[in-house]
Design a protein around this motif. Sequence first.
Motif, PDB file in Angstrom:
ATOM      1  N   PRO A  92      15.016 -76.466  30.279  1.00 55.68           N
ATOM      2  CA  PRO A  92      14.964 -75.842  28.950  1.00 55.68           C
ATOM      3  C   PRO A  92      16.384 -75.590  28.453  1.00 55.68           C
ATOM      4  O   PRO A  92      17.236 -75.088  29.201  1.00 55.68           O
ATOM      5  CB  PRO A  92      14.218 -74.530  29.203  1.00 55.68           C
ATOM      6  CG  PRO A  92      13.474 -74.734  30.480  1.00 55.68           C
ATOM      7  CD  PRO A  92      14.334 -75.655  31.297  1.00 55.68           C
ATOM      8  N   ALA A  93      16.627 -75.960  27.215  1.00 51.11           N
ATOM      9  CA  ALA A  93      17.973 -75.780  26.671  1.00 51.11           C
ATOM     10  C   ALA A  93      18.392 -74.325  26.682  1.00 51.11           C
ATOM     11  O   ALA A  93      19.582 -74.008  26.775  1.00 51.11           O
ATOM     12  CB  ALA A  93      18.048 -76.352  25.260  1.00 51.11           C
ATOM     13  N   THR A  94      17.430 -73.421  26.609  1.00 54.50           N
ATOM     14  CA  THR A  94      17.775 -71.994  26.664  1.00 54.50           C
ATOM     15  C   THR A  94      18.412 -71.625  27.993  1.00 54.50           C
ATOM     16  O   THR A  94      19.112 -70.612  28.097  1.00 54.50           O
ATOM     17  CB  THR A  94      16.526 -71.139  26.454  1.00 54.50           C
ATOM     18  OG1 THR A  94      15.523 -71.531  27.419  1.00 54.50           O
ATOM     19  CG2 THR A  94      15.966 -71.326  25.052  1.00 54.50           C
ATOM     20  N   GLY A  95      18.163 -72.448  29.010  1.00 56.55           N
ATOM     21  CA  GLY A  95      18.716 -72.153  30.336  1.00 56.55           C
ATOM     22  C   GLY A  95      20.217 -72.272  30.394  1.00 56.55           C
ATOM     23  O   GLY A  95      20.851 -71.657  31.256  1.00 56.55           O
ATOM     24  N   ILE A  96      20.823 -73.080  29.507  1.00 56.64           N
ATOM     25  CA  ILE A  96      22.284 -73.224  29.550  1.00 56.64           C
ATOM     26  C   ILE A  96      22.964 -72.276  28.571  1.00 56.64           C
ATOM     27  O   ILE A  96      24.190 -72.251  28.491  1.00 56.64           O
ATOM     28  CB  ILE A  96      22.702 -74.679  29.251  1.00 56.64           C
ATOM     29  CG1 ILE A  96      22.295 -75.095  27.840  1.00 56.64           C
ATOM     30  CG2 ILE A  96      22.136 -75.625  30.294  1.00 56.64           C
ATOM     31  CD1 ILE A  96      22.833 -76.470  27.450  1.00 56.64           C
ATOM     32  N   ASN A  97      22.178 -71.479  27.840  1.00 57.07           N
ATOM     33  CA  ASN A  97      22.784 -70.545  26.887  1.00 57.07           C
ATOM     34  C   ASN A  97      23.720 -69.526  27.536  1.00 57.07           C
ATOM     35  O   ASN A  97      24.766 -69.199  26.963  1.00 57.07           O
ATOM     36  CB  ASN A  97      21.689 -69.812  26.109  1.00 57.07           C
ATOM     37  CG  ASN A  97      21.045 -70.715  25.075  1.00 57.07           C
ATOM     38  OD1 ASN A  97      21.609 -71.744  24.680  1.00 57.07           O
ATOM     39  ND2 ASN A  97      19.846 -70.359  24.631  1.00 57.07           N
ATOM     40  N   PRO A  98      23.404 -68.993  28.760  1.00 57.84           N
ATOM     41  CA  PRO A  98      24.327 -68.029  29.365  1.00 57.84           C
ATOM     42  C   PRO A  98      25.727 -68.586  29.616  1.00 57.84           C
ATOM     43  O   PRO A  98      26.680 -67.824  29.747  1.00 57.84           O
ATOM     44  CB  PRO A  98      23.636 -67.684  30.694  1.00 57.84           C
ATOM     45  CG  PRO A  98      22.200 -67.917  30.450  1.00 57.84           C
ATOM     46  CD  PRO A  98      22.134 -69.102  29.521  1.00 57.84           C
ATOM     47  N   ALA A 127      21.062 -72.851  22.210  1.00 51.84           N
ATOM     48  CA  ALA A 127      20.249 -74.048  22.012  1.00 51.84           C
ATOM     49  C   ALA A 127      18.814 -73.773  22.411  1.00 51.84           C
ATOM     50  O   ALA A 127      18.529 -72.908  23.241  1.00 51.84           O
ATOM     51  CB  ALA A 127      20.814 -75.213  22.836  1.00 51.84           C
ATOM     52  N   THR A 128      17.914 -74.501  21.779  1.00 53.21           N
ATOM     53  CA  THR A 128      16.496 -74.480  22.150  1.00 53.21           C
ATOM     54  C   THR A 128      16.045 -75.920  22.326  1.00 53.21           C
ATOM     55  O   THR A 128      16.718 -76.861  21.900  1.00 53.21           O
ATOM     56  CB  THR A 128      15.651 -73.773  21.083  1.00 53.21           C
ATOM     57  OG1 THR A 128      15.819 -74.465  19.826  1.00 53.21           O
ATOM     58  CG2 THR A 128      16.062 -72.314  20.922  1.00 53.21           C
ATOM     59  N   GLY A 129      14.896 -76.086  22.924  1.00 49.80           N
ATOM     60  CA  GLY A 129      14.392 -77.424  23.183  1.00 49.80           C
ATOM     61  C   GLY A 129      14.403 -77.715  24.665  1.00 49.80           C
ATOM     62  O   GLY A 129      14.494 -76.804  25.496  1.00 49.80           O
ATOM     63  N   THR A 130      14.308 -78.992  25.013  1.00 53.82           N
ATOM     64  CA  THR A 130      14.217 -79.392  26.423  1.00 53.82           C
ATOM     65  C   THR A 130      15.131 -80.583  26.709  1.00 53.82           C
ATOM     66  O   THR A 130      15.130 -81.567  25.962  1.00 53.82           O
ATOM     67  CB  THR A 130      12.772 -79.778  26.787  1.00 53.82           C
ATOM     68  OG1 THR A 130      11.901 -78.678  26.504  1.00 53.82           O
ATOM     69  CG2 THR A 130      12.675 -80.140  28.273  1.00 53.82           C
ATOM     70  N   ILE A 131      15.930 -80.447  27.805  1.00 51.64           N
ATOM     71  CA  ILE A 131      16.649 -81.605  28.340  1.00 51.64           C
ATOM     72  C   ILE A 131      15.729 -82.222  29.375  1.00 51.64           C
ATOM     73  O   ILE A 131      15.572 -81.704  30.490  1.00 51.64           O
ATOM     74  CB  ILE A 131      17.986 -81.170  28.954  1.00 51.64           C
ATOM     75  CG1 ILE A 131      18.890 -80.561  27.884  1.00 51.64           C
ATOM     76  CG2 ILE A 131      18.676 -82.354  29.624  1.00 51.64           C
ATOM     77  CD1 ILE A 131      20.180 -80.003  28.408  1.00 51.64           C
ATOM     78  N   GLN A 132      15.072 -83.313  28.992  1.00 51.95           N
ATOM     79  CA  GLN A 132      14.062 -83.908  29.871  1.00 51.95           C
ATOM     80  C   GLN A 132      14.688 -84.552  31.111  1.00 51.95           C
ATOM     81  O   GLN A 132      14.107 -84.510  32.189  1.00 51.95           O
ATOM     82  CB  GLN A 132      13.267 -84.947  29.080  1.00 51.95           C
ATOM     83  CG  GLN A 132      12.441 -84.312  27.935  1.00 51.95           C
ATOM     84  CD  GLN A 132      11.788 -85.358  27.087  1.00 51.95           C
ATOM     85  OE1 GLN A 132      12.463 -86.274  26.617  1.00 51.95           O
ATOM     86  NE2 GLN A 132      10.487 -85.231  26.883  1.00 51.95           N
ATOM     87  N   GLU A 133      15.853 -85.122  30.943  1.00 55.61           N
ATOM     88  CA  GLU A 133      16.518 -85.741  32.096  1.00 55.61           C
ATOM     89  C   GLU A 133      17.991 -85.936  31.773  1.00 55.61           C
ATOM     90  O   GLU A 133      18.338 -86.357  30.672  1.00 55.61           O
ATOM     91  CB  GLU A 133      15.881 -87.079  32.440  1.00 55.61           C
ATOM     92  CG  GLU A 133      16.442 -87.709  33.713  1.00 55.61           C
ATOM     93  CD  GLU A 133      15.743 -88.999  34.093  1.00 55.61           C
ATOM     94  OE1 GLU A 133      15.511 -89.225  35.283  1.00 55.61           O
ATOM     95  OE2 GLU A 133      15.419 -89.781  33.176  1.00 55.61           O
ATOM     96  N   MET A 134      18.841 -85.614  32.746  1.00 57.84           N
ATOM     97  CA  MET A 134      20.263 -85.886  32.615  1.00 57.84           C
ATOM     98  C   MET A 134      20.731 -86.605  33.878  1.00 57.84           C
ATOM     99  O   MET A 134      20.477 -86.152  34.998  1.00 57.84           O
ATOM    100  CB  MET A 134      21.070 -84.598  32.434  1.00 57.84           C
ATOM    101  CG  MET A 134      22.570 -84.858  32.214  1.00 57.84           C
ATOM    102  SD  MET A 134      23.531 -83.356  31.905  1.00 57.84           S
ATOM    103  CE  MET A 134      23.509 -82.621  33.529  1.00 57.84           C
ATOM    104  N   LEU A 135      21.378 -87.742  33.685  1.00 63.57           N
ATOM    105  CA  LEU A 135      21.882 -88.552  34.790  1.00 63.57           C
ATOM    106  C   LEU A 135      23.384 -88.755  34.627  1.00 63.57           C
ATOM    107  O   LEU A 135      23.866 -88.930  33.508  1.00 63.57           O
ATOM    108  CB  LEU A 135      21.191 -89.919  34.825  1.00 63.57           C
ATOM    109  CG  LEU A 135      19.675 -89.942  34.996  1.00 63.57           C
ATOM    110  CD1 LEU A 135      19.140 -91.340  34.745  1.00 63.57           C
ATOM    111  CD2 LEU A 135      19.299 -89.479  36.388  1.00 63.57           C
ATOM    112  N   LYS A 173      18.277 -87.479  28.186  1.00 68.22           N
ATOM    113  CA  LYS A 173      16.991 -87.574  27.501  1.00 68.22           C
ATOM    114  C   LYS A 173      16.548 -86.160  27.147  1.00 68.22           C
ATOM    115  O   LYS A 173      16.450 -85.295  28.017  1.00 68.22           O
ATOM    116  CB  LYS A 173      15.961 -88.241  28.413  1.00 68.22           C
ATOM    117  CG  LYS A 173      14.598 -88.446  27.762  1.00 68.22           C
ATOM    118  CD  LYS A 173      13.650 -89.123  28.749  1.00 68.22           C
ATOM    119  CE  LYS A 173      12.272 -89.309  28.106  1.00 68.22           C
ATOM    120  NZ  LYS A 173      11.314 -89.932  29.063  1.00 68.22           N
ATOM    121  N   HIS A 174      16.292 -85.923  25.798  1.00 69.23           N
ATOM    122  CA  HIS A 174      15.977 -84.571  25.380  1.00 69.23           C
ATOM    123  C   HIS A 174      14.894 -84.581  24.294  1.00 69.23           C
ATOM    124  O   HIS A 174      14.584 -85.618  23.704  1.00 69.23           O
ATOM    125  CB  HIS A 174      17.240 -83.888  24.843  1.00 69.23           C
ATOM    126  CG  HIS A 174      17.829 -84.596  23.666  1.00 69.23           C
ATOM    127  ND1 HIS A 174      18.622 -85.721  23.781  1.00 69.23           N
ATOM    128  CD2 HIS A 174      17.726 -84.338  22.321  1.00 69.23           C
ATOM    129  CE1 HIS A 174      18.985 -86.128  22.577  1.00 69.23           C
ATOM    130  NE2 HIS A 174      18.452 -85.301  21.667  1.00 69.23           N
TER     131      HIS A 174
END
Length: 893
Positions: free
Chosen positions: A711-717, A727-735, A752-753
Amino acid sequence: MKKWVKKLLVGLGVLLVIILLANFGLNIWLKTQLPNYIKNNTDYKVSYKSLEVDLMSGNILASNISVNSKNPQNVNVIGLQGTIDTLKISRFGIYDALFNKQISSSDLLLAKPNLNIILAKPVDDKTGKKRNPVNFENIRIRKGNISIFKYTKQKFLSVEDLDLYVENLQLTEKSVEDRLPVVFDTYDIKGKNFFVRPDDVYALKIDSIKTSDGQMTVNNFQLVPVLNFEQFKKYYPKKNKLFQFAIKKMEFKDLLLRKNKVSLANARFYQPDFLVYTTDAVPVKVKKPSDFELNLENIKMSNATIQVMKPNGHKLLYAKNFNIDVSQLKFDKETREELIPVGYKNFQVSGRDVLFSNHQDFTIGSISLNPKKGELRNISVVPNGNAPDKTSMNLASDYIRFNINKWDFADKKMNLDINDILVSSVKGKIIAGTDKTVNRKKQDFNGIQFPIIIRKVVLQNSDIIYSKNNQPLSFQDLNATVNDIQFINKKDNSGIEAKISKYVVSTKKFGYKTKFYNMTAGFLKLDQNTINVTAFAMKPLVSRAQFIRMIPVESDLYDITANQITANGTWDLFSDQKLIRASNLTIRNADANIFRSKIPEDDPKEKPLYSRMLRSIKIPMVVNNLNLKDSKLVYEEDTPESAGPGKLTFGNFNMNVKNLNSAKIKGNPTRVDIKINCSFMNLAPLSVKWNFDVADQGDHFAISGRTTNLPATGINPFIRPYLHVTATGTIQEMLFNFRGNPKGLSGKFNLKHKDLKVTILDKENNEKKGFLTAVANLLVKSDSGKLPEDVDVEDVERDPTKSFFNLFWKGIEQGLKKTLIGINIDKAKKTTEKAVSTVKNVKSDIKEMETSAKEIGQAVKKDPQKQEQKEKEPEKKGFLKGVFKKKEKPEAN
């Protein structure tokens, strides 16, 4: 009767008569003429009451004798002065006395002599001439008072009420200087108030001496200096020791004095008091070793007091109630060449209240020692302030005990094999010295037969603190067992190194305090194959604000705990050939918080990559598997512009490192492979693979990883304090898949988001910037699609003063910019900032135009022609108003 027999008998009779007449005539002549003859033909004047001489036997008996030297100033002969009640000489050498001026006899008896004897001047070594005019095989003295002086008139020996029987007595100035003052075969002696002054430094005093059945008893023996310490230093600047002895009572038997040899048996010394003063003088090396020999069959010393004084008057060594029992003690040509110049068959030493002082005071409550074992009780070591820059100890121990398998000296070397040493209850502190100017001389170990072996050392129930640079290392309830220790000489002879076969060390509470941290462990156990640490903690001693003020450049502040740390393998941590070879190292349930502030200045030092750091480890080291299990890692970073620290959290952290090494073990692979699996921000799984080769001088590395459904909210801190963005939304995959070296990195990145939106905040992170947020979301693609393409991360340059993770983050940042977030937000910011700048420029132009219009109006009022012209141009005024109104709208937005 035959004629020849008759003649023989007549001849013998005539001869006997002649001898009798000669003996009678000689006695008459001796009684009347001998004193004058002695006076005229010798160096002495003699008178007597009666004198009887047997010419046949050579026996002489005289009474009430008075003797004096004719010339007391003649130092080439023995001087005599005094009286003798009775003199008896057996087998007197009349011929030697008359023609060689040498008095010799097999036996001499002196009854009640009261004599002063002045010894002749020493023999002239160049000529070899002897001046020994008196020679008695045996001498008896009864109730004598005798004083002997050197040729300089300095008293050498005196005695009162002397009863003496000596066989083969020899006494000359030659023997005083080079050997023993008196020598004899057997003796029987009794007397009092003995005094001997062998040289210009010492005097020997004895209250009384007596013998009985070969047993001699000496009371109140004293060796005292005739100079005080200051005079000794002044007149003998090259001597470094001044002695003073007092012994209340001595007993021994079978005393033998012969040339350079002293022998006696069963010696007992009661309450001896030994005092030695030392100076700073360097002793002069004796060119010719002494030939003196000492043999003591058995010697015992009871309740001795020993003191050795430093040049400054303080005690160097002190011991009381000291007892020594030695059998077959000897000092001769063979032993004097050994490391310890005395030989013995056995010994027993014990004492109390022992003090030794250098820059510390070592005290021992009691000591017991023999060739097979030893014990010390109530030991303490305390600094005395004489050398504050040296390593000091403030320690106490209940006792130290040891057993010895072998301790001897042969071929000028010590051979030592200790079976075991037990040290109990050591309590206290050791402070490392700060003196860096100590001259470390190359040590000489020629007197030691290597290896020195200690088969077992045990340390029990101890609490010890070791402090260096105000950083104490503490052990509570410390126990250790070390087996099979061998001390060997280093190949370059620079010192001694230890080889240890087996050891076990454990402590229930371990602590190490540095400037910023207090490291502790609830339990620590270490041996040559395993390590076990529980309840480990590394806690800061200062707050974050204090830490920032205390550091000159950027640095991390750690707060770490771990429930358990274990390792198994083999390692050598004590010898010069140190080695660490661990098969497994496991850290469980670690919780690590790392905080870094960007407020201090950057550290300008180059930060090496991990391969180079491992390569710089000096000892051979390899860990086949390092595992970090069920742990947590939090990284926080603060900048001057951020509103509070940014925070990255890695939960459920598991890491495996294979072949962690220093590239110093031949034949061992040097590539390090790292696998990490964790929960990023406690929201999404993250896996990382990382490898490098420690032996690679180019320090190349490869790192790749993947995270999903974040969840994009997870990187807000983390992004909110720095970028002032949420940010809001979802980072579905990062490579990511990067390769690099100390200069930088490059590789691939894919993101992928879905439903991604951002919010731009002010610098205080409190209020939303609506216009910037709207523009940013117009530029950001909310969805990446099903199959986003990889982007190339290229030419990411490394700042050598930054860490590896700074370079890694730069690679991620470039990937984000090229895919979505970084570059679009930058474009949105730039576009919005450009629009705001344009509005500000238009507003400025309008103000300038209004100012110009006002100036024109004022001019028209003064000039009618301009007023008329102004009335003819109403359109221009309206145009300006329109422009003004249009320009204000964007500013309102």
